[in-house]
Design a protein around this motif. Structure first.
Motif, mmCIF file in Angstrom:
data_model
loop_
_atom_site.group_PDB
_atom_site.id
_atom_site.type_symbol
_atom_site.label_atom_id
_atom_site.label_comp_id
_atom_site.label_asym_id
_atom_site.label_seq_id
_atom_site.Cartn_x
_atom_site.Cartn_y
_atom_site.Cartn_z
ATOM 1 N N SER B 16 1.408 -1.197 -0.116
ATOM 2 C CA SER B 16 -0.366 -0.309 -0.019
ATOM 3 C C SER B 16 1.039 1.082 -0.073
ATOM 4 N N SER B 17 1.848 1.075 1.009
ATOM 5 C CA SER B 17 3.034 2.844 0.796
ATOM 6 C C SER B 17 3.694 2.872 -0.187
ATOM 7 N N THR B 18 4.108 2.079 -1.418
ATOM 8 C CA THR B 18 4.394 1.892 -2.563
ATOM 9 C C THR B 18 3.211 2.335 -3.530
ATOM 10 N N ILE B 19 2.233 1.860 -3.960
ATOM 11 C CA ILE B 19 0.846 2.522 -4.410
ATOM 12 C C ILE B 19 0.449 4.136 -3.681
ATOM 13 N N VAL B 20 0.566 4.499 -3.111
ATOM 14 C CA VAL B 20 0.440 5.821 -2.383
ATOM 15 C C VAL B 20 1.524 6.568 -2.918
ATOM 16 N N ALA B 21 2.676 6.342 -2.394
ATOM 17 C CA ALA B 21 3.522 6.618 -2.778
ATOM 18 C C ALA B 21 4.259 7.188 -4.656
ATOM 19 N N GLN B 22 3.223 5.929 -5.221
ATOM 20 C CA GLN B 22 3.356 6.722 -6.458
ATOM 21 C C GLN B 22 3.040 7.866 -7.090
ATOM 22 N N LYS B 23 0.881 7.397 -6.004
ATOM 23 C CA LYS B 23 0.421 8.382 -7.386
ATOM 24 C C LYS B 23 0.649 10.037 -6.739
ATOM 25 N N VAL B 24 1.251 9.548 -5.598
ATOM 26 C CA VAL B 24 1.491 11.257 -4.481
ATOM 27 C C VAL B 24 2.561 11.971 -5.764
ATOM 28 N N LYS B 25 3.562 11.095 -6.338
ATOM 29 C CA LYS B 25 4.962 11.502 -6.183
ATOM 30 C C LYS B 25 4.633 12.284 -7.109
ATOM 31 N N LYS B 26 3.654 11.391 -8.337
ATOM 32 C CA LYS B 26 2.840 12.211 -9.809
ATOM 33 C C LYS B 26 1.963 13.149 -10.245
ATOM 34 N N ALA B 27 1.375 13.177 -8.425
ATOM 35 C CA ALA B 27 0.439 13.750 -8.072
ATOM 36 C C ALA B 27 1.544 15.880 -8.198
ATOM 37 N N CYS B 28 1.946 15.526 -6.950
ATOM 38 C CA CYS B 28 2.981 17.294 -6.732
ATOM 39 C C CYS B 28 3.925 17.276 -8.771
ATOM 40 N N GLU B 29 4.427 16.613 -9.158
ATOM 41 C CA GLU B 29 5.216 16.942 -10.206
ATOM 42 C C GLU B 29 4.316 17.792 -11.193
ATOM 43 N N GLU B 30 3.011 16.815 -11.284
ATOM 44 C CA GLU B 30 2.465 17.156 -11.827
ATOM 45 C C GLU B 30 1.691 19.169 -11.824
ATOM 46 N N LYS B 31 1.964 18.978 -10.073
ATOM 47 C CA LYS B 31 1.341 20.252 -9.615
ATOM 48 C C LYS B 31 3.177 21.054 -9.429
ATOM 49 N N GLY B 32 4.453 20.967 -9.874
ATOM 50 C CA GLY B 32 5.573 21.755 -9.425
ATOM 51 C C GLY B 32 5.722 21.431 -8.264
ATOM 52 N N ILE B 33 5.369 20.606 -7.749
ATOM 53 C CA ILE B 33 6.702 20.363 -6.208
ATOM 54 C C ILE B 33 7.216 19.889 -6.368
ATOM 55 N N ASP B 34 8.522 19.793 -5.977
ATOM 56 C CA ASP B 34 9.628 19.015 -6.202
ATOM 57 C C ASP B 34 8.961 18.380 -4.799
ATOM 58 N N VAL B 35 9.469 16.957 -5.039
ATOM 59 C CA VAL B 35 9.370 16.071 -3.564
ATOM 60 C C VAL B 35 10.085 14.968 -4.111
ATOM 61 N N ASP B 36 9.979 13.758 -2.865
ATOM 62 C CA ASP B 36 11.038 12.880 -2.681
ATOM 63 C C ASP B 36 10.413 12.060 -1.607
ATOM 64 N N VAL B 37 9.280 10.968 -1.947
ATOM 65 C CA VAL B 37 8.874 10.284 -1.661
ATOM 66 C C VAL B 37 9.418 8.945 -1.486
ATOM 67 N N LYS B 38 8.907 8.847 0.274
ATOM 68 C CA LYS B 38 9.581 7.358 0.243
ATOM 69 C C LYS B 38 8.652 6.104 1.078
ATOM 70 N N PRO B 39 8.663 4.985 0.759
ATOM 71 C CA PRO B 39 7.340 3.988 1.166
ATOM 72 C C PRO B 39 8.014 3.086 2.364
ATOM 73 N N ILE B 40 7.721 3.047 3.666
ATOM 74 C CA ILE B 40 8.274 2.763 4.380
ATOM 75 C C ILE B 40 7.392 1.681 5.948
ATOM 76 N N ALA B 41 7.737 0.721 6.366
ATOM 77 C CA ALA B 41 7.101 -0.214 7.044
ATOM 78 C C ALA B 41 7.209 0.686 8.114
ATOM 79 N N PHE B 42 5.734 0.561 8.687
ATOM 80 C CA PHE B 42 5.792 1.098 10.342
ATOM 81 C C PHE B 42 6.915 0.893 11.242
ATOM 82 N N ARG B 43 7.660 -0.358 11.158
ATOM 83 C CA ARG B 43 8.894 -0.057 11.997
ATOM 84 C C ARG B 43 10.168 0.803 11.540
ATOM 85 N N GLU B 44 10.095 1.339 10.809
ATOM 86 C CA GLU B 44 10.962 2.336 10.052
ATOM 87 C C GLU B 44 10.926 3.232 10.410
#
Lengths: 153, 97
Positions: B16-44
């Motif tokens: 799920s975190s990978t799916i969300v990361a992909q969508k958010v990164k794409k949406a931010c880039e389209e909006k012109g916001i420079d982002v680094d999106v990292k999917p991680i596990a709860f324990r990390e």
């Protein structure tokens, strides 16, 4: 794409009392095929308690139980459509539940290679038409072909 | 606006975190916001949190000091996705970091 989808992994119109029963049934299929390890079933059920995977997709609610890569030998997806819904916890929530009609049990063993698959999978589960089509299908080979077409091309 | 660091968080950091990361990164880039999106596990989470501007979580009961948390389940269902994106853009654009 290195995620196996086979008609053997699809159960149509399955009657289950609860989510544990469906997950067990699907996990045993994957275990017999060597896709997952003995530890997979227990790990998925444990994880579901802490991190539930029911999704309030419209109009058909689904669940995507899964667990860590270390419990999988290879990657595959197993599916059950239910005659009557079973209750899953809502993803990201401690209290709410959703009545689920389709369960996609995900076995994913290589994190790095799954990005493209997961990207397609997320589009797929948001596509209400194809999800309804899967719910109404009576033929496991047909469901497997829809999944392959959407996720593996 | 400096590059924003976003964490997407789920139980295992694999699906799920990978799916969300992909969508958010794409949406931010389209909006012109420079982002680094990292999917991680709860324990990390503990080690990563210091560097984050925003956490998008699909993990129940998450409480974090100092970093805003947004619920990311909409990115998995498609329901209400646009509203959540607007909230994310607002947080990133108003953020002081």
């Amino acid at each position: 794409m290195d995620v196996k989808i086979d008609e053997k992994f699809v159960l149509n119109n399955y009657e289950a009392k609860n989510k544990e029963e469906v997950i067990m049934k699907l996990a045993n299929i994957l275990l017999q095929e060597g896709v997952v390890k003995d530890s997979f079933l227990r790990s998925v059920l444990e994880r579901e308690k802490r991190f539930p995977t029911g999704l309030p997709t419209e109009p058909v609610k689904i669940a995507i139980p899964h667990t860590d890569a270390e419990h999988c030998n290879s990657s595959a997806i197993a599916v059950a459509t239910l005659t009557e819904p079973v209750r899953f916890g809502l993803m990201g929530d401690d209290k709410e539940t959703v009545d689920v009609r389709i369960i996609f049990l995900l076995a994913l063993n290589k994190k790095e290679e799954q990005a493209i698959f997961l990207s397609k999978f997320s589009q797929f589960i948001c596509d209400s038409k194809v999800i309804e089509e899967i719910l109404l299908a009576n033929d496991s080979s047909y469901v497997a072909s829809i999944l392959k077409d959407r996720l593996c091309n | 606006m400096a590059k924003k660091r976003i964490i997407t968080l789920c139980g295992s950091g694999i699906a799920s975190s990978t799916i969300v990361a992909q969508k958010v990164k794409k949406a931010c880039e389209e909006k012109g916001i420079d982002v680094d999106v990292k999917p991680i596990a709860f324990r990390e989470l503990q080690g990563e949190i210091l560097h984050a501007d925003l956490i998008i979580s699909i993990t129940p009961g998450l409480k974090v000091d100092n970093v805003p948390v947004v619920n990311g389940v909409s990115f998995l269902t498609g329901v209400g996705e646009k509203n959540v994106l607007d909230e994310i853009f607002k947080i990133l654009e108003e953020g002081k970091k």
